[in-house]
Design a protein around this motif. Sequence first.
Motif, PDB file in Angstrom:
ATOM      1  N   GLY A   1      76.043  11.812 -16.262  1.00 10.73           N
ATOM      2  CA  GLY A   1      75.722  12.896 -15.330  1.00 10.73           C
ATOM      3  C   GLY A   1      75.835  14.228 -16.043  1.00 10.73           C
ATOM      4  N   GLY A   2      75.814  15.305 -15.260  1.00  7.70           N
ATOM      5  CA  GLY A   2      75.937  16.636 -15.861  1.00  7.70           C
ATOM      6  C   GLY A   2      74.665  17.036 -16.592  1.00  7.70           C
ATOM      7  N   GLY A   3      74.770  18.128 -17.336  1.00 12.42           N
ATOM      8  CA  GLY A   3      73.606  18.664 -18.043  1.00 12.42           C
ATOM      9  C   GLY A   3      73.024  17.680 -19.042  1.00 12.42           C
ATOM     10  N   MET A   4      73.885  16.845 -19.629  1.00 10.70           N
ATOM     11  CA  MET A   4      73.399  15.943 -20.675  1.00 10.70           C
ATOM     12  C   MET A   4      72.438  14.871 -20.142  1.00 10.70           C
ATOM     13  SD  MET A   4      76.897  13.906 -21.490  1.00 10.70           S
ATOM     14  CE  MET A   4      76.169  12.562 -22.375  1.00 10.70           C
TER      15      MET A   4
ATOM     16  N   MET B   1      65.854  23.995 -12.266  1.00 12.03           N
ATOM     17  CA  MET B   1      66.729  23.234 -13.180  1.00 12.03           C
ATOM     18  C   MET B   1      67.751  22.423 -12.380  1.00 12.03           C
ATOM     19  SD  MET B   1      69.016  26.406 -14.598  1.00 12.03           S
ATOM     20  CE  MET B   1      67.708  27.561 -14.783  1.00 12.03           C
ATOM     21  N   GLY B   2      68.084  21.239 -12.900  1.00  9.40           N
ATOM     22  CA  GLY B   2      69.092  20.408 -12.243  1.00  9.40           C
ATOM     23  C   GLY B   2      70.478  20.920 -12.591  1.00  9.40           C
ATOM     24  N   LEU B   3      71.246  21.275 -11.544  1.00 13.20           N
ATOM     25  CA  LEU B   3      72.603  21.776 -11.823  1.00 13.20           C
ATOM     26  C   LEU B   3      73.702  20.888 -11.230  1.00 13.20           C
ATOM     27  CD1 LEU B   3      72.342  25.688 -11.566  1.00 13.20           C
ATOM     28  CD2 LEU B   3      72.118  24.212 -13.567  1.00 13.20           C
ATOM     29  N   ASP B   4      73.273  19.829 -10.522  1.00 13.71           N
ATOM     30  CA  ASP B   4      74.272  18.884 -10.003  1.00 13.71           C
ATOM     31  C   ASP B   4      73.538  17.580  -9.717  1.00 13.71           C
ATOM     32  OD1 ASP B   4      76.639  17.824  -9.099  1.00 13.71           O
ATOM     33  OD2 ASP B   4      76.726  18.987  -7.235  1.00 13.71           O
TER      34      ASP B   4
ATOM     35  N   GLY C   1      80.001  13.062 -18.547  1.00 11.22           N
ATOM     36  CA  GLY C   1      79.227  14.204 -18.065  1.00 11.22           C
ATOM     37  C   GLY C   1      79.396  15.386 -18.993  1.00 11.22           C
ATOM     38  N   GLY C   2      79.118  16.571 -18.465  1.00  5.06           N
ATOM     39  CA  GLY C   2      79.246  17.771 -19.284  1.00  5.06           C
ATOM     40  C   GLY C   2      77.898  18.234 -19.781  1.00  5.06           C
ATOM     41  N   ALA C   3      77.956  19.208 -20.666  1.00  4.50           N
ATOM     42  CA  ALA C   3      76.732  19.916 -21.027  1.00  4.50           C
ATOM     43  C   ALA C   3      75.904  19.209 -22.106  1.00  4.50           C
ATOM     44  CB  ALA C   3      77.089  21.327 -21.470  1.00  4.50           C
ATOM     45  N   LYS C   4      76.569  18.743 -23.160  1.00  5.86           N
ATOM     46  CA  LYS C   4      75.793  18.384 -24.343  1.00  5.86           C
ATOM     47  C   LYS C   4      75.831  16.920 -24.742  1.00  5.86           C
ATOM     48  CE  LYS C   4      75.812  22.312 -27.351  1.00  5.86           C
ATOM     49  NZ  LYS C   4      76.599  22.808 -28.480  1.00  5.86           N
TER      50      LYS C   4
ATOM     51  N   GLY D   1      88.843  18.445 -21.103  1.00  4.50           N
ATOM     52  CA  GLY D   1      89.114  19.690 -20.381  1.00  4.50           C
ATOM     53  C   GLY D   1      88.520  19.818 -18.996  1.00  4.50           C
ATOM     54  N   ASP D   2      87.182  19.721 -18.885  1.00  7.47           N
ATOM     55  CA  ASP D   2      86.562  20.076 -17.620  1.00  7.47           C
ATOM     56  C   ASP D   2      86.746  19.051 -16.514  1.00  7.47           C
ATOM     57  OD1 ASP D   2      85.571  22.674 -17.893  1.00  7.47           O
ATOM     58  OD2 ASP D   2      84.027  21.956 -19.248  1.00  7.47           O
ATOM     59  N   SER D   3      86.816  17.772 -16.860  1.00 11.29           N
ATOM     60  CA  SER D   3      87.038  16.793 -15.784  1.00 11.29           C
ATOM     61  C   SER D   3      88.478  16.866 -15.305  1.00 11.29           C
ATOM     62  CB  SER D   3      86.658  15.372 -16.204  1.00 11.29           C
ATOM     63  OG  SER D   3      86.758  15.202 -17.583  1.00 11.29           O
TER      64      SER D   3
ATOM     65  N   MET E   1      79.952  16.346 -13.393  1.00  8.35           N
ATOM     66  CA  MET E   1      78.602  15.887 -13.009  1.00  8.35           C
ATOM     67  C   MET E   1      77.626  17.042 -12.800  1.00  8.35           C
ATOM     68  SD  MET E   1      78.586  12.569 -12.828  1.00  8.35           S
ATOM     69  CE  MET E   1      79.505  12.681 -14.341  1.00  8.35           C
ATOM     70  N   GLY E   2      78.177  18.253 -12.727  1.00  7.23           N
ATOM     71  CA  GLY E   2      77.321  19.418 -12.504  1.00  7.23           C
ATOM     72  C   GLY E   2      78.090  20.681 -12.840  1.00  7.23           C
ATOM     73  N   VAL E   3      77.493  21.817 -12.500  1.00  6.55           N
ATOM     74  CA  VAL E   3      78.144  23.097 -12.783  1.00  6.55           C
ATOM     75  C   VAL E   3      79.174  23.334 -11.673  1.00  6.55           C
ATOM     76  CG1 VAL E   3      77.741  25.536 -13.280  1.00  6.55           C
ATOM     77  CG2 VAL E   3      76.001  23.862 -13.854  1.00  6.55           C
ATOM     78  N   PHE E   4      80.300  22.614 -11.787  1.00  6.43           N
ATOM     79  CA  PHE E   4      81.269  22.606 -10.683  1.00  6.43           C
ATOM     80  C   PHE E   4      82.013  23.934 -10.533  1.00  6.43           C
ATOM     81  CE2 PHE E   4      85.556  22.289 -12.566  1.00  6.43           C
ATOM     82  CZ  PHE E   4      85.191  22.240 -13.900  1.00  6.43           C
ATOM     83  N   GLU E   5      81.858  24.809 -11.540  1.00  2.59           N
ATOM     84  CA  GLU E   5      82.480  26.131 -11.441  1.00  2.59           C
ATOM     85  C   GLU E   5      81.808  26.948 -10.334  1.00  2.59           C
ATOM     86  OE1 GLU E   5      81.137  24.786 -14.183  1.00  2.59           O
ATOM     87  OE2 GLU E   5      82.379  25.123 -15.963  1.00  2.59           O
ATOM     88  N   MET E   6      80.561  26.586  -9.968  1.00  2.00           N
ATOM     89  CA  MET E   6      79.856  27.293  -8.895  1.00  2.00           C
ATOM     90  C   MET E   6      79.875  26.414  -7.647  1.00  2.00           C
ATOM     91  SD  MET E   6      76.527  28.658 -10.966  1.00  2.00           S
ATOM     92  CE  MET E   6      76.643  29.311 -12.638  1.00  2.00           C
TER      93      MET E   6
ATOM     94  N   ASP F   1      77.620  16.282 -28.237  1.00  2.00           N
ATOM     95  CA  ASP F   1      79.086  16.131 -28.292  1.00  2.00           C
ATOM     96  C   ASP F   1      79.532  14.715 -27.949  1.00  2.00           C
ATOM     97  OD1 ASP F   1      79.288  18.806 -28.762  1.00  2.00           O
ATOM     98  OD2 ASP F   1      79.892  19.359 -26.733  1.00  2.00           O
ATOM     99  N   LYS F   2      78.658  13.967 -27.268  1.00  2.42           N
ATOM    100  CA  LYS F   2      79.129  12.709 -26.673  1.00  2.42           C
ATOM    101  C   LYS F   2      78.451  11.468 -27.238  1.00  2.42           C
ATOM    102  CE  LYS F   2      81.539  15.308 -23.745  1.00  2.42           C
ATOM    103  NZ  LYS F   2      81.530  15.671 -22.362  1.00  2.42           N
ATOM    104  N   ILE F   3      77.625  11.640 -28.269  1.00  4.19           N
ATOM    105  CA  ILE F   3      76.900  10.482 -28.818  1.00  4.19           C
ATOM    106  C   ILE F   3      77.856   9.406 -29.321  1.00  4.19           C
ATOM    107  CG2 ILE F   3      75.349   9.706 -30.668  1.00  4.19           C
ATOM    108  CD1 ILE F   3      74.101  12.538 -30.534  1.00  4.19           C
TER     109      ILE F   3
HETATM  110  P1  AMP Z   1      81.436  19.839 -21.724  1.00  3.06           P
HETATM  111  O1  AMP Z   1      82.312  20.900 -22.313  1.00  3.06           O
HETATM  112  O2  AMP Z   1      80.349  19.350 -22.611  1.00  3.06           O
HETATM  113  O3  AMP Z   1      82.215  18.722 -21.062  1.00  3.06           O
HETATM  114  O4  AMP Z   1      80.618  20.567 -20.561  1.00  3.06           O
HETATM  115  C1  AMP Z   1      81.228  21.106 -19.431  1.00  3.06           C
HETATM  116  C2  AMP Z   1      80.295  22.148 -18.865  1.00  3.06           C
HETATM  117  O5  AMP Z   1      79.052  21.569 -18.555  1.00  3.06           O
HETATM  118  C3  AMP Z   1      80.790  22.785 -17.579  1.00  3.06           C
HETATM  119  O6  AMP Z   1      81.088  24.118 -17.823  1.00  3.06           O
HETATM  120  C4  AMP Z   1      79.635  22.622 -16.626  1.00  3.06           C
HETATM  121  O7  AMP Z   1      79.362  23.793 -15.890  1.00  3.06           O
HETATM  122  C5  AMP Z   1      78.467  22.328 -17.539  1.00  3.06           C
HETATM  123  N1  AMP Z   1      77.424  21.572 -16.840  1.00  3.06           N
HETATM  124  C6  AMP Z   1      77.551  20.464 -16.128  1.00  3.06           C
HETATM  125  N2  AMP Z   1      76.386  20.087 -15.598  1.00  3.06           N
HETATM  126  C7  AMP Z   1      75.474  20.977 -15.992  1.00  3.06           C
HETATM  127  C8  AMP Z   1      74.065  21.124 -15.761  1.00  3.06           C
HETATM  128  N3  AMP Z   1      73.393  20.253 -14.999  1.00  3.06           N
HETATM  129  N4  AMP Z   1      73.444  22.168 -16.333  1.00  3.06           N
HETATM  130  C9  AMP Z   1      74.122  23.056 -17.097  1.00  3.06           C
HETATM  131  N5  AMP Z   1      75.446  22.962 -17.353  1.00  3.06           N
HETATM  132  C10 AMP Z   1      76.116  21.934 -16.803  1.00  3.06           C
END
Ligand code: AMP
Length: 397
Positions: free
Chosen positions: A220-223, A293-296, A196-199, A355-357, A321-326, A202-204
């Motif tokens: 999952g996540g933003g990617m 926008m999909g945030l989770d 998961g995560g944003a990009k 880090g984030d997981s 899997m999402g913006v778990f900070e919110m 970074d994960k290719i």
């Molecule tokens: P990473 O450093 O690539 O693992 O990304 C972690 C970050 O991705 C976290 O700060 C999340 O808030 C963010 N994130 C997860 N899902 C989404 C989403 N659907 N849209 C935007 N940001 C996201």
Amino acid sequence: MSQFSQHSFANEKALIRVDFNVPLNDKYAITDDTRIRAAIPTVKKVLKDGGSVILMSHLGRPKDGPTEKYSLKHLLPHLKQLLGTEVAFATDCIGEPATSAAAALKPGQVLLLENLRFHKEEEKGDKAFAEKLAKLGDIYVNDAFGTAHRAHASTAIIAQFFPKDKRMFGLLMEAEVNSAEKVLHQSQKPFTAIIGGAKVSDKILIIENLMERATDIIIGGGMAYTFLKALGGRIGNSLCENDRLDTARELCDKAEKKGVRIHLPADSIIADKFAADASDSSAPSNNIPDGWMGLDIGENACEQFTNIIHRSKTILWNGPMGVFEMEKFQRGTRGIARAVAEATQKGAYSLVGGGDSVAAVNQFGYADKVSYVSTGGGALLEYFEGKELPGIAAVKA
Ligand code: AMP
């Protein structure tokens, strides 16, 4: 039994590279001491054997030599408390302050050296600098998994100045390497990787390498939205790397050819803005209205992923899997953390890293319910990308 556990450190000065790169607040108080605590068993074993310990680490990214903000002296009170013993401090990691303090060390004593990165030679992997550090100890122990992907003086170059039986991993490094090996090379099938995560960018590499081993890859996540768009979906204003659409498509094709199942979230929790107080709703992940926008991941996706995780024997989880900070967008990440814990209880081996997981399993109270929580972010990712980590290779050489 490992080399470290079998070695007796009696009357030896162990030069231990630790990763004490901890976050400090503006009053220099440590806000998360996980990395320090993780190195304590290694230090205690040496002391128990009747050896002494010289600790060396970096802290932050100082650019211009010694800086108050990045001094390791701020860690001293907490380190003393965790070890239950006095800790001496050398105001420089080489030169007179370090050599005289190291020479004065008696069995059972601990010395902490000032930030290695106050010398630019550290990050350059300078051989002469590494040799000066090496002279401080009789034996080299690398317990810094978090920096094992860097070919720095103290993490890799230094090892050559010690004979093979005088260079080894510490207990933390051993545990990290064993856990990563178990997932990468001894995985029981089904093996599910949750990425998961944003990009995507970074994960290719990690997705590509995992395709050689995993049976299922959950994205999952933003990617996920870059993949969903690449496959023809409507993703509204969700995060998307338009320059990676081809890559996403290629990864899906490759997975299909290899018989690896890629799972994308069926539905998403969507928001009208990227904010904690956004209006939220749900939608199929491939049909998100414009302006949203999909945030989770959504409820169906969480159930779908949970079922896959429950039937897995090996699980690797990197990225939320999402913006778990919110709060509004943390349900998916919390659900996946629970599913990984439940699968672990049923006998699966689970490794959570990056880090984030790691922050998520800690925040939701599942850290002690998974098999292993890695202290390495970048190092773990590179390991799973299939790269040889210089810090590991140098000790093994
Ligand atoms: P990473 O450093 O690539 O693992 O990304 C972690 C970050 O991705 C976290 O700060 C999340 O808030 C963010 N994130 C997860 N899902 C989404 C989403 N659907 N849209 C935007 N940001 C996201």
